[in-house]
Design an enzyme around this catalytic site. Structure first.
Site, PDB file in Angstrom:
ATOM      1  N   GLU A 223       0.876   3.830   1.879  1.00  0.00           N
ATOM      2  CA  GLU A 223       1.351   4.212   3.213  1.00  0.00           C
ATOM      3  C   GLU A 223       2.539   3.354   3.654  1.00  0.00           C
ATOM      4  O   GLU A 223       3.503   3.867   4.230  1.00  0.00           O
ATOM      5  CB  GLU A 223       0.227   4.056   4.256  1.00  0.00           C
TER       6      GLU A 223
ATOM      7  N   HIS B 125       0.843  -1.194   0.000  1.00  0.00           N
ATOM      8  CA  HIS B 125       0.000   0.000   0.000  1.00  0.00           C
ATOM      9  C   HIS B 125       0.881   1.247   0.000  1.00  0.00           C
ATOM     10  O   HIS B 125       2.037   1.213   0.442  1.00  0.00           O
ATOM     11  CB  HIS B 125      -0.886   0.024   1.243  1.00  0.00           C
TER      12      HIS B 125
ATOM     13  N   CYS C  89      -6.021   1.891   5.900  1.00  0.00           N
ATOM     14  CA  CYS C  89      -6.649   0.655   6.366  1.00  0.00           C
ATOM     15  C   CYS C  89      -6.043   0.277   7.725  1.00  0.00           C
ATOM     16  O   CYS C  89      -5.054   0.875   8.161  1.00  0.00           O
ATOM     17  CB  CYS C  89      -6.424  -0.456   5.351  1.00  0.00           C
TER      18      CYS C  89
ATOM     19  N   CYS D  36      -2.219  -0.398   7.579  1.00  0.00           N
ATOM     20  CA  CYS D  36      -1.393   0.801   7.449  1.00  0.00           C
ATOM     21  C   CYS D  36      -1.428   1.644   8.723  1.00  0.00           C
ATOM     22  O   CYS D  36      -0.414   2.227   9.119  1.00  0.00           O
ATOM     23  CB  CYS D  36      -1.838   1.610   6.242  1.00  0.00           C
TER      24      CYS D  36
END
Length: 149
Positions: A59, A57, A87, A90
């Site tokens: 992040e 992801h 999420c 993260c």
């Protein structure tokens, strides 16, 4: 508008540019930048499809790059700007990195960390939302609409 809000908009625009790079690679268009001392120390976007890695992801990529740039695993003086609400994975990574602040654009009412009953961020981490939210949300909406056609 105060200086923090102006800075938030400036840095969120950079995160949006990262999201547009993800979109160009047919990735879910989420972008992130990490800012420390008023300068960007990391830029990233989703690489889940490119790397075939569900943890890639924006992040996660940005936190990894920022710790490398800073030279340490903790980021208490840094702010993560991300186009969509992180999420739980993260948010937990932000916890372990002890990020000082998180700013996100669009809410993620289905998978965002704020939907969790248990707090996922470090107790000292401040967070805010809604910076350029419509622009951030439009990237996501348009991307998924194009996938359904």
């Amino acid at each position: 508008m105060d200086n923090e809000q102006n800075g938030d908009i400036f840095f969120m625009r950079q995160a949006i540019a990262q999201a547009q790079m993800a979109l160009a690679q047919n990735e879910v268009p989420i972008g992130a930048v990490v800012v420390c001392g008023g300068r960007v120390v990391a830029r990233a976007h989703n690489l889940v499809e490119t790397l075939n890695d569900p943890t890639a992801h924006a992040e996660m990529q940005a936190i990894t790059a920022a710790t490398g740039a800073i030279g340490g695993k903790y980021l208490p003086e840094c702010t993560l700007y991300v186009t969509v609400e992180p999420c739980p994975m993260c948010a937990s990574a932000a916890y372990w990195a002890q990020l000082g602040r998180i700013v996100f654009g669009a809410d993620d009412p289905k998978r965002g960390f704020t939907t969790c009953a248990h707090p996922l961020l470090h107790p000292k981490t401040r967070w805010s939302k809604g910076v350029l939210a419509e622009e951030c949300a439009a990237l996501m909406t348009d991307f998924f609409r194009s996938k359904r056609q």
